[in-house]
Design a protein around this motif. Sequence first.
Motif, PDB file in Angstrom:
ATOM      1  N   ALA A 183     -20.425  81.511  -0.363  1.00 42.03           N
ATOM      2  CA  ALA A 183     -21.442  80.694  -0.274  1.00 42.03           C
ATOM      3  C   ALA A 183     -22.169  80.972   1.385  1.00 42.03           C
ATOM      4  O   ALA A 183     -23.298  80.925   1.491  1.00 42.03           O
ATOM      5  N   ILE A 184     -21.117  80.948   2.241  1.00 42.13           N
ATOM      6  CA  ILE A 184     -21.622  81.163   3.609  1.00 42.13           C
ATOM      7  C   ILE A 184     -22.399  82.498   3.842  1.00 42.13           C
ATOM      8  O   ILE A 184     -23.305  82.742   4.502  1.00 42.13           O
ATOM      9  N   LEU A 185     -21.715  83.611   3.221  1.00 39.40           N
ATOM     10  CA  LEU A 185     -22.209  84.784   3.057  1.00 39.40           C
ATOM     11  C   LEU A 185     -23.583  84.940   2.629  1.00 39.40           C
ATOM     12  O   LEU A 185     -24.497  85.420   2.931  1.00 39.40           O
ATOM     13  N   LEU A 186     -23.635  84.242   1.498  1.00 38.77           N
ATOM     14  CA  LEU A 186     -24.948  84.301   0.754  1.00 38.77           C
ATOM     15  C   LEU A 186     -25.919  83.384   1.542  1.00 38.77           C
ATOM     16  O   LEU A 186     -27.184  83.958   1.589  1.00 38.77           O
ATOM     17  N   ALA A 187     -25.444  82.541   1.920  1.00 41.12           N
ATOM     18  CA  ALA A 187     -26.592  81.637   3.006  1.00 41.12           C
ATOM     19  C   ALA A 187     -27.061  82.569   3.971  1.00 41.12           C
ATOM     20  O   ALA A 187     -28.336  82.260   4.370  1.00 41.12           O
ATOM     21  N   GLY A 188     -26.122  83.463   4.654  1.00 37.41           N
ATOM     22  CA  GLY A 188     -26.787  84.168   5.806  1.00 37.41           C
ATOM     23  C   GLY A 188     -27.545  85.555   5.379  1.00 37.41           C
ATOM     24  O   GLY A 188     -28.315  85.877   6.008  1.00 37.41           O
ATOM     25  N   ARG A 189     -27.207  85.969   4.209  1.00 37.37           N
ATOM     26  CA  ARG A 189     -27.599  87.222   3.747  1.00 37.37           C
ATOM     27  C   ARG A 189     -28.974  87.090   2.785  1.00 37.37           C
ATOM     28  O   ARG A 189     -29.770  87.706   3.039  1.00 37.37           O
ATOM     29  N   THR A 190     -28.721  86.027   1.838  1.00 43.49           N
ATOM     30  CA  THR A 190     -29.656  85.951   0.807  1.00 43.49           C
ATOM     31  C   THR A 190     -30.631  84.986   1.057  1.00 43.49           C
ATOM     32  O   THR A 190     -31.901  85.120   0.760  1.00 43.49           O
ATOM     33  N   GLN A 215     -39.134  87.207   2.453  1.00 39.27           N
ATOM     34  CA  GLN A 215     -39.942  87.642   1.452  1.00 39.27           C
ATOM     35  C   GLN A 215     -41.281  86.962   1.046  1.00 39.27           C
ATOM     36  O   GLN A 215     -42.509  87.178   1.040  1.00 39.27           O
ATOM     37  N   ILE A 216     -40.798  85.613   1.101  1.00 41.90           N
ATOM     38  CA  ILE A 216     -42.050  84.308   0.611  1.00 41.90           C
ATOM     39  C   ILE A 216     -42.732  84.371   1.792  1.00 41.90           C
ATOM     40  O   ILE A 216     -43.772  84.239   1.848  1.00 41.90           O
ATOM     41  N   GLU A 219     -38.337  77.214   2.805  1.00 45.56           N
ATOM     42  CA  GLU A 219     -38.591  77.669   4.310  1.00 45.56           C
ATOM     43  C   GLU A 219     -39.388  78.803   4.205  1.00 45.56           C
ATOM     44  O   GLU A 219     -40.259  78.860   5.028  1.00 45.56           O
ATOM     45  N   GLY A 220     -39.611  79.673   3.208  1.00 41.10           N
ATOM     46  CA  GLY A 220     -40.706  80.700   2.872  1.00 41.10           C
ATOM     47  C   GLY A 220     -41.974  80.063   2.807  1.00 41.10           C
ATOM     48  O   GLY A 220     -42.829  80.524   3.357  1.00 41.10           O
ATOM     49  N   PHE A 221     -42.174  78.832   2.299  1.00 41.12           N
ATOM     50  CA  PHE A 221     -43.328  78.316   1.802  1.00 41.12           C
ATOM     51  C   PHE A 221     -43.769  77.679   2.891  1.00 41.12           C
ATOM     52  O   PHE A 221     -44.924  77.375   3.330  1.00 41.12           O
ATOM     53  N   HIS A 225     -38.553  80.373  10.769  1.00 44.29           N
ATOM     54  CA  HIS A 225     -38.054  79.754   9.403  1.00 44.29           C
ATOM     55  C   HIS A 225     -37.155  80.573   8.772  1.00 44.29           C
ATOM     56  O   HIS A 225     -36.241  79.669   8.318  1.00 44.29           O
ATOM     57  N   THR A 226     -36.942  81.786   9.046  1.00 37.84           N
ATOM     58  CA  THR A 226     -35.590  82.431   8.780  1.00 37.84           C
ATOM     59  C   THR A 226     -34.498  81.939   9.279  1.00 37.84           C
ATOM     60  O   THR A 226     -33.593  81.724   8.570  1.00 37.84           O
TER      61      THR A 226
END
Length: 368
Positions: free
Chosen positions: A212-219, A226-227, A326-328, A340-341
């Motif tokens: 989960a931490i890896l996906l939080a930082g990566r995804t 992107q948004i 955060e993207g919006f 925001h990223t």
Amino acid sequence: MLSDEHGTLAIRGDWTLADYQALKQQIEAYSDRHWESEHIDLEDLGRVDTAGASLLATLLGPECLVALTSENDILPREQSALLYAVADAMREKPVPEPDAPALVVQFLNETGKKVEAVWDLSRILIGFMGQIIATFFAVLPKPKRWRVTPFVAAIQDTGLNALPIVALLTFLVGAVVAFLGATVLRDFGATIYTINLVAFSFLREFGVLLAAILLAGRTASAFTAQIGAMKVNEELDAIRTLGLDPVELLVLPRVLAMMVSLPILTFVGMISGLLGGALVCIIALDISPAQFMAVVGREIGLTHFLVGFSKAPVFAFLIATIGCLEGFKVGGSAQSVGVHTTSSVVQSIFMVILLDAIAALFFMQMGW
């Protein structure tokens, strides 16, 4: 003109900008003397402008000139008002210093602001979660509105592409945990329990937490970027103009893809962590692979696996929601995208660790 007659300073003639230099030279001859208002004679004073009034204030002192214009009725009202205004402006008025707040008051003030900001953020996040869930149930009975292609592409991006780094990281952490366990348990002659330590920690906590931490930082950061870039380029406005819902088009496929990818990565992380611990046990502790698997199968119940695995969809939903939200919130600049990223990564990791701690306490109290 200036003249000193029997201790009384007589001020005569015009005091205007045209005579500024000559009057200034005369004033320098009287610069070392102090005058009282009763020793000033203004009966023969001619025309006065702002430049002349400033010279008079310099000669007599602003306080003396203010008192003189307040007491003297000889001068015309307009002339007296001009002299008073200039002298009053040239007076040295102490600037009141704001009272420095006490440290306790300042601390409470800052704490209140932070709490209010967290409350606003939580309220917006919960509202956005509700919007995603409502959109999901609105789309679910309408297969024609399912976004299959973005969903599959998001699974590849969030799951398949993240598989190597998750497997490598959990493998190394599993080896480190086994080394630490062996170092401590060797003093008690209980190195065999290193297997229990590795299996217990990765099945319940480390497998899902590291993934989960890896996906939080990566995804999550990728979703925000992107948004956010689409918002900067006004693509979101174009989507709304076409009558499409950005949540249905952009957010829902990403959230569902994360809820599929993270459980898979959690399972891979659990297996990789066990393999890292098994390798250390085989090399450093002379424990055979068969003995390692026998201890895991006999003493580590299925409940531990289910406890860890059940956290994955919740973490995935939370990470994807924060990243998209955060993207919006991105403004109209590239700097806003970066801000925001960063915020999405920090919030995602914080929320994952917070929920994991709450879940650990809950499961411990329930005896699971």
